[in-house]
Scaffold this motif. Structure first.
Motif, PDB file in Angstrom:
ATOM      1  N   VAL A   7       0.835  -1.204   0.000  1.00  9.61           N
ATOM      2  CA  VAL A   7       0.000   0.000   0.000  1.00  9.61           C
ATOM      3  C   VAL A   7       0.867   1.249   0.000  1.00  9.61           C
ATOM      4  O   VAL A   7       1.933   1.282   0.628  1.00  9.61           O
ATOM      5  CB  VAL A   7      -0.934   0.026   1.236  1.00  9.61           C
ATOM      6  CG1 VAL A   7      -1.933   1.175   1.130  1.00  9.61           C
ATOM      7  CG2 VAL A   7      -1.664  -1.293   1.394  1.00  9.61           C
ATOM      8  N   GLY A   8       0.388   2.286  -0.683  1.00 10.88           N
ATOM      9  CA  GLY A   8       1.022   3.598  -0.648  1.00 10.88           C
ATOM     10  C   GLY A   8       0.009   4.647  -0.220  1.00 10.88           C
ATOM     11  O   GLY A   8      -1.202   4.388  -0.222  1.00 10.88           O
ATOM     12  N   VAL A   9       0.497   5.811   0.133  1.00  3.71           N
ATOM     13  CA  VAL A   9      -0.369   6.933   0.507  1.00  3.71           C
ATOM     14  C   VAL A   9      -0.004   8.132  -0.362  1.00  3.71           C
ATOM     15  O   VAL A   9       1.162   8.540  -0.399  1.00  3.71           O
ATOM     16  CB  VAL A   9      -0.223   7.310   1.991  1.00  3.71           C
ATOM     17  CG1 VAL A   9      -1.089   8.527   2.327  1.00  3.71           C
ATOM     18  CG2 VAL A   9      -0.589   6.134   2.885  1.00  3.71           C
ATOM     19  N   ALA A  10      -0.993   8.683  -1.061  1.00  3.93           N
ATOM     20  CA  ALA A  10      -0.804   9.896  -1.856  1.00  3.93           C
ATOM     21  C   ALA A  10      -1.437  11.065  -1.118  1.00  3.93           C
ATOM     22  O   ALA A  10      -2.654  11.081  -0.900  1.00  3.93           O
ATOM     23  CB  ALA A  10      -1.421   9.739  -3.238  1.00  3.93           C
ATOM     24  N   GLY A  11      -0.606  12.009  -0.696  1.00  7.34           N
ATOM     25  CA  GLY A  11      -1.080  13.140   0.082  1.00  7.34           C
ATOM     26  C   GLY A  11      -0.884  12.884   1.552  1.00  7.34           C
ATOM     27  O   GLY A  11      -1.586  12.059   2.145  1.00  7.34           O
ATOM     28  N   VAL A  12       0.091  13.572   2.164  1.00  8.76           N
ATOM     29  CA  VAL A  12       0.371  13.337   3.584  1.00  8.76           C
ATOM     30  C   VAL A  12       0.219  14.625   4.383  1.00  8.76           C
ATOM     31  O   VAL A  12       1.053  15.001   5.185  1.00  8.76           O
ATOM     32  CB  VAL A  12       1.768  12.711   3.794  1.00  8.76           C
ATOM     33  CG1 VAL A  12       1.763  11.265   3.362  1.00  8.76           C
ATOM     34  CG2 VAL A  12       2.855  13.488   3.047  1.00  8.76           C
TER      35      VAL A  12
END
Length: 329
Positions: A7-12
């Motif tokens: 999993v990745g996260v776009a926008g932190v």
């Protein structure tokens, strides 16, 4: 070597950072890395959490099976479509998109790419809401207040899409009937779009919901109340506590007949409701991972989120037609 769903996260930003924090240690998931267009923020969060950072979204998408989309709402479509066209499953923060057309393009692209879409209406995972489920039957009147002090986050959209949509989603999921009519009023206070709004929804079958949201309040409040024939439910969603009030077994109040000479506690039973203490965002991420892995249903589908968005946009339209909004503009 770490294993699990990549999993990745776009926008932190304020919320995406918490997604990344929780995904680091989530069973069944492997946080591959994070992406943000703000280079300084990307580096700071990467160092704070000890996770890999990706300057380019495409590079991150090449390495993941699923992506949390926590960018501003206006960028949801571009990021989500980039993911789903590759077959990467997405958890998109609410609202699904700023327009119905954008939402439809995301869902169409996901269907073509064979990607799962879940929407981050996190209030569905609130512990006290889950605690009240055994007592929820058929709400006939719902009243909610969602108030917050002003903060720049979320001001790219009206307060209806930023805050009220949480309660819209809850009401639509619980009443489960089409909206027959609605009225709304709102005022821009600190931004060009409405910062405080009230909407009254009437559903087929007669249920009514009265929703208030503000991002220019001096206090924080997240409360919702349900009135039904079997009793009254009051929830403090922020504190994770509530109560269900109903007549005690054997008590019957008949119009025209004198009430028994008794105190309220002898007539009404109070059932305490309390959250199980689990972090709602963590529960949401667990449900997303389980859905992608085929271990559970999609908690909030793209179609459900589109329905909430449609009602929210109609509320915004009514606000813009209202004299109070025109005067403020």
């Amino acid at each position: 070597m770490a294993s699990g769903l990549r999993v990745g996260v776009a926008g932190v930003g304020s919320l995406g950072r918490h997604h990344a924090r929780l995904l680091r240690d989530l069973p069944g998931a492997q946080l591959v890395g994070i992406h943000d267009t703000d280079a300084a923020r990307l580096r700071a969060v990467g160092e704070e959490l000890g996770v890999a950072t990706f300057d380019e979204l495409d590079t991150l998408l090449d390495r993941v099976e699923a992506l949390v989309v926590a960018v501003p709402t206006t960028a949801h479509e571009a990021v989500a479509r980039a993911a789903v066209t590759r077959g990467v499953h997405v958890l998109i923060e609410k609202p699904i998109a700023p327009t119905l057309e954008a939402a439809d393009r995301i869902l169409e692209a996901a269907e073509r790419g064979g990607a799962l879409v879940q929407i981050g209406h996190v209030e569905r995972f609130n512990g006290v809401l889950r605690a009240c489920e055994p007592y929820l039957e058929e709400p006939l009147f719902v009243e909610s207040h969602r108030l917050a002090p002003f903060a720049p986050r979320g001001t790219d959209v009206p307060v209806v899409l930023d805050l009220m949509i949480h309660d819209l989603d809850l009401v639509l999921s619980l009443v489960r009937r089409p909206v027959r009519s609605l009225a709304a009023v709102g005022v821009p206070v600190l931004t060009p779009s409405p910062d405080i709004a009230n909407a009254r929804l009437e559903f087929e079958g007669g249920a009514v919901a009265n929703l208030t949201a503000s991002r220019v309040s001096v206090e924080r409040r997240r409360k919702i109340r349900f009135f039904q024939r079997s009793g009254y439910i009051s929830l403090d969603l922020a504190a994770g506590v509530g109560e269900f009030l109903r007549l005690r077994p054997g008590v019957e109040l008949i119009p025209g007949k004198p009430f028994p000479a008794a105190g309220i506690d002898e007539l009404v039973e109070r059932i305490e409701l309390r959250s199980d203490g689990q972090e709602p965002l963590r529960c949401e991420l667990e449900s997303f991972v389980a859905a992608v892995q085929g271990r559970g249903p999609i908690a909030v589908t793209g179609e459900e989120a589109r329905s909430a968005l449609a009602v929210a946009l109609e509320i915004v339209e009514r606000i813009e037609e209202h004299v109070a909004h025109r005067a403020a503009s």
